[in-house]
Write an enzyme that holds these catalytic residues in place. Structure first.
Site, PDB file in Angstrom:
ATOM      1  N   HIS A  52       0.841  -1.192   0.000  1.00 19.22           N
ATOM      2  CA  HIS A  52       0.000   0.000   0.000  1.00 19.22           C
ATOM      3  C   HIS A  52       0.881   1.248   0.000  1.00 19.22           C
ATOM      4  O   HIS A  52       1.355   1.701   1.039  1.00 19.22           O
ATOM      5  CB  HIS A  52      -0.933   0.007   1.208  1.00 19.22           C
ATOM      6  CG  HIS A  52      -1.907   1.152   1.207  1.00 19.22           C
ATOM      7  ND1 HIS A  52      -3.048   1.159   1.958  1.00 19.22           N
ATOM      8  CD2 HIS A  52      -1.926   2.342   0.532  1.00 19.22           C
ATOM      9  CE1 HIS A  52      -3.714   2.285   1.765  1.00 19.22           C
ATOM     10  NE2 HIS A  52      -3.024   3.021   0.899  1.00 19.22           N
ATOM     11  N   HIS A  54       1.584   4.933  -2.871  1.00 19.00           N
ATOM     12  CA  HIS A  54       1.082   5.603  -4.076  1.00 19.00           C
ATOM     13  C   HIS A  54       2.173   6.083  -5.019  1.00 19.00           C
ATOM     14  O   HIS A  54       1.939   6.175  -6.228  1.00 19.00           O
ATOM     15  CB  HIS A  54       0.193   6.780  -3.680  1.00 19.00           C
ATOM     16  CG  HIS A  54      -1.012   6.359  -2.915  1.00 19.00           C
ATOM     17  ND1 HIS A  54      -2.164   5.916  -3.523  1.00 19.00           N
ATOM     18  CD2 HIS A  54      -1.247   6.272  -1.574  1.00 19.00           C
ATOM     19  CE1 HIS A  54      -3.057   5.578  -2.599  1.00 19.00           C
ATOM     20  NE2 HIS A  54      -2.524   5.798  -1.410  1.00 19.00           N
ATOM     21  N   HIS A 185     -11.668   3.453   4.697  1.00 17.54           N
ATOM     22  CA  HIS A 185     -12.370   4.732   4.505  1.00 17.54           C
ATOM     23  C   HIS A 185     -13.853   4.538   4.814  1.00 17.54           C
ATOM     24  O   HIS A 185     -14.723   4.704   3.945  1.00 17.54           O
ATOM     25  CB  HIS A 185     -12.153   5.255   3.086  1.00 17.54           C
ATOM     26  CG  HIS A 185     -10.740   5.667   2.819  1.00 17.54           C
ATOM     27  ND1 HIS A 185     -10.266   6.928   3.125  1.00 17.54           N
ATOM     28  CD2 HIS A 185      -9.688   4.985   2.313  1.00 17.54           C
ATOM     29  CE1 HIS A 185      -8.988   7.013   2.796  1.00 17.54           C
ATOM     30  NE2 HIS A 185      -8.606   5.840   2.309  1.00 17.54           N
ATOM     31  N   ILE A 240       4.143   9.672  12.058  1.00 12.87           N
ATOM     32  CA  ILE A 240       3.181  10.758  11.839  1.00 12.87           C
ATOM     33  C   ILE A 240       1.754  10.252  12.021  1.00 12.87           C
ATOM     34  O   ILE A 240       0.942  10.850  12.735  1.00 12.87           O
ATOM     35  CB  ILE A 240       3.331  11.358  10.422  1.00 12.87           C
ATOM     36  CG1 ILE A 240       4.724  11.966  10.235  1.00 12.87           C
ATOM     37  CG2 ILE A 240       2.239  12.383  10.162  1.00 12.87           C
ATOM     38  CD1 ILE A 240       5.003  13.192  11.066  1.00 12.87           C
ATOM     39  N   ASP A 264       2.328   3.753   2.706  1.00 14.32           N
ATOM     40  CA  ASP A 264       1.340   4.717   2.206  1.00 14.32           C
ATOM     41  C   ASP A 264       2.030   5.959   1.647  1.00 14.32           C
ATOM     42  O   ASP A 264       1.512   7.074   1.739  1.00 14.32           O
ATOM     43  CB  ASP A 264       0.336   5.098   3.301  1.00 14.32           C
ATOM     44  CG  ASP A 264      -0.969   5.667   2.726  1.00 14.32           C
ATOM     45  OD1 ASP A 264      -1.201   5.505   1.511  1.00 14.32           O
ATOM     46  OD2 ASP A 264      -1.736   6.283   3.486  1.00 14.32           O
TER      47      ASP A 264
END
Length: 370
Positions: A52, A54, A185, A240, A264
């Site tokens: 996962h 991007h 989500h 974070i 991510d």
């Protein structure tokens, strides 16, 4: 090739001092190649698999070009991530089709091996869209997924859904044997999430993020995932997204077999602070923090090896546990563990040598030092 005297990662998360043999690009019990690499005082770990993320180095997987995939793959390999399953964002079907077709026709000529795609959108909740583009959110649609899977040549290994959305349970029942279904989500409560897992969903996307919080009276998706022992959960350990104490607690809750470390990461990873984009939306990056204009966290700016280091050095996660989460569990989650994820004879010889400070010393990809 023989890699001698390394502290070698075992599939159970322990380390054993021994030699590693490589023959014809695979791990083996012996080798006819008399090349010897002295790995004394070094850890030997399997190449990591990120299921996962991007993008990185100014490129996004959703650019839908071979150039973007290649740049991403080359960066990841240099950072010890030898297998990649990048994620799509929430787009319309035509755009997702072009991304899928680019991946299907990609030649894997250089860099980390493209082993799959993670469909993070569009079957999500508008109320928990996070950094996804709400304009393209779509009700769960098994036919649409299958059309995209055909375009991708079967590369979609994960698909995300919000189980409270209309059609989700039918979607799960239709596709549970074709792809790993992940809850993501979502505004789902415990009962809805539990039903989704019982019907065949078996994964949870970036746990804690873009879902209701876990509490003593409303355990939500997190509590349901914990109760269903066939479910794995993703965790972003970049320092974070999640507090170190929560990372430690999650490993205690789920155990070392069920946590999958992910990065991510977005296109700013590997670059300096500045203005970038994610899913067609403007992103500001300062240090490791990437945010939309409204302050919403928009992915990370840390690669998976960086997340492993963060988990170990800053969060108190044992190295073996972190490597298991970033190599073994990730490969199992997308069904590629027969060939990747551990230093086992017969598997692809993807191996990283780390020093005691977890710096990369050497990387071997398909048996060759890069």
């Amino acid at each position: 090739m023989i890699i001698k005297n390394a502290s070698v990662f075992e599939e159970n998360g322990t380390f054993v001092t021994k030699d590693v043999y490589i023959e014809n690009g695979l791990f083996a019990d012996s080798s006819t190649d008399d090349t010897v690499i002295d790995a004394s005082n070094l850890y030997a770990i399997p190449g990591l698999t990120d299921i996962h993320f991007h993008g990185c180095v100014g490129h996004d997987f959703c650019d839908g070009t071979h150039e973007a995939i290649r740049a991403i793959a080359e960066y990841e390999l240099k950072n010890g991530v030898t297998a990649i399953c990048p994620a799509t964002m929430t787009y319309d079907e035509d755009t997702l089709s072009k991304i899928a077709e680019a991946a299907a026709s990609y030649d894997n000529a250089s860099g980390a091996e493209l082993v799959g795609i993670n469909m993070e959108g569009p079957f999500i909740s508008p109320a928990k869209k996070g950094a996804q583009n709400g304009k393209y959110i779509h009700k769960p649609d098994a036919d649409m997924f299958r059309r995209l899977q055909e375009k991708a040549g079967g590369l979609f290994k994960l698909v995300d859904i919000a189980p409270e959305e209309e059609g989700s349970m039918k979607f799960i029942e239709a596709l549970k044997d074709e792809v790993t279904i992940s809850l993501a989500h979502t505004t789902a409560d415990f009962d809805i999430a539990n039903e989704a897992y019982q019907k065949g969903a078996r994964h949870t996307t970036h746990l804690y993020n873009a879902m209701p919080s876990f509490s003593h009276r409303a355990p939500g998706v997190i509590g349901a995932a914990c109760d269903n022992e066939h479910v794995r959960v993703e965790l972003i350990a970049d320092g974070i997204h999640i507090h170190p104490a929560v990372v430690r607690t999650t490993f205690k809750m789920f155990g070392s077999d069920r946590v999958v470390l992910i990065s991510d990461s977005m296109m700013a990873t590997g670059l300096t602070d500045g203005d970038y984009s994610l899913g067609g939306q403007a992103v500001k990056v300062v240090g490791q923090l990437a945010t939309l204009a409204d302050g919403t966290i928009a992915g990370s700016a840390t690669n998976l090896m960086g997340c492993v280091r963060s988990a170990v050095k800053n969060m108190g996660i044992p190295l073996g546990t972190a490597i298991k989460a970033a190599a073994v569990n990730s490969a199992k989650a997308i069904g590629i563990y027969d060939n990747y994820g551990s230093i086992t004879p017969g598997k692809k010889a993807n191996l990283v040598l780390l020093d005691k400070d977890l710096n990369i010393v050497k990387i071997f990809f398909k048996g060759n030092e890069i």
